[in-house]
Design an enzyme around this catalytic site. Structure first.
Site, PDB file in Angstrom:
ATOM      1  N   MET A 140     -12.846  25.044  26.681  1.00  0.00           N
ATOM      2  CA  MET A 140     -14.481  25.122  26.606  1.00  0.00           C
ATOM      3  C   MET A 140     -15.075  24.342  27.584  1.00  0.00           C
ATOM      4  O   MET A 140     -14.329  23.152  28.008  1.00  0.00           O
ATOM      5  CB  MET A 140     -14.948  25.096  25.629  1.00  0.00           C
ATOM      6  N   ASP A 143     -15.003  21.478  32.923  1.00  0.00           N
ATOM      7  CA  ASP A 143     -14.101  20.667  33.670  1.00  0.00           C
ATOM      8  C   ASP A 143     -12.995  21.163  34.455  1.00  0.00           C
ATOM      9  O   ASP A 143     -12.294  21.999  33.830  1.00  0.00           O
ATOM     10  CB  ASP A 143     -13.308  19.689  32.620  1.00  0.00           C
TER      11      ASP A 143
END
Length: 197
Positions: A140, A143
């Site tokens: 999630m 990044d």
């Protein structure tokens, strides 16, 4: 068992990997399938607590033909070695004399995480240029997206895990605009082997 490289050599190419939610399972499928003669170093940012990264690296090492270990500070980046960022510390690479080495820092989290794949991904192409690769796996958040753009810009290989095989498609979705390929989990090891060769 003569499955490890007897003569370590400085890596001439490097593959950076980002993973978060669902990453341990994905990495447990990918890493053991990489061949003993895999020609690149592999650097992995897996978002997990600091107490988990060393046991995770040890488990992957037992399953794999390549050497897998939690990254230490200042190690020479070597062909066929897989370095996993310690939980709670950023992992990048830097030049020290004639060698490219690992660097661990406690600088501020990025996107709320440390280690952050974006920092690793940005450092790899600055030292390995077009011999860099990057792949963003399930997780999630976002990044790895900005970092994958850095690898794309130098002409390195870029990919994300495809949506159907992700536990959470957030990170691959964010990085997809900079990916050459979207690859199902079961095909990633083969894609990496072909790319590394």
């Amino acid at each position: 068992i003569t499955r490890r490289h007897a003569d370590r050599t400085d890596a001439r190419c490097a593959l950076a990997v980002a993973a978060s939610t669902g990453g341990p399972r994905a990495l447990s499928e990918i890493i053991p399938k990489l061949p003993a003669d895999f020609p690149c170093a592999v650097l992995i940012v897996q978002h997990m607590p600091s107490t988990f990264t060393a046991p995770f690296a040890a488990r992957l090492n037992e399953m794999s033909e390549l050497t897998v270990r939690e990254a230490a500070n200042g190690e020479v980046v070597e062909t066929g070695v897989i370095y996993i960022a310690p939980g709670g510390r950023h992992l990048t690479v830097e030049r020290r004399g004639d060698h490219i080495v690992t660097a661990l820092t406690n600088s501020e989290p990025v996107w709320g995480v440390r280690p952050a794949a974006d920092l690793l991904f940005a450092s790899v192409p600055s030292h390995f240029g077009p011999a860099s690769g990057g792949i963003v796996l399930t997780g999630m958040g976002r990044d790895g997206a900005e970092g994958l753009r850095h690898i794309q810009q130098v002409g390195g290989w870029t990919a994300v895990q495809d949506e159907a095989s992700c536990v959470i498609y957030g990170m691959p979705r964010a990085a997809a605009p900079f990916a050459r390929e979207q690859i199902p989990l079961q095909d990633i090891a083969q894609a990496l082997t072909v790319t590394g060769a």
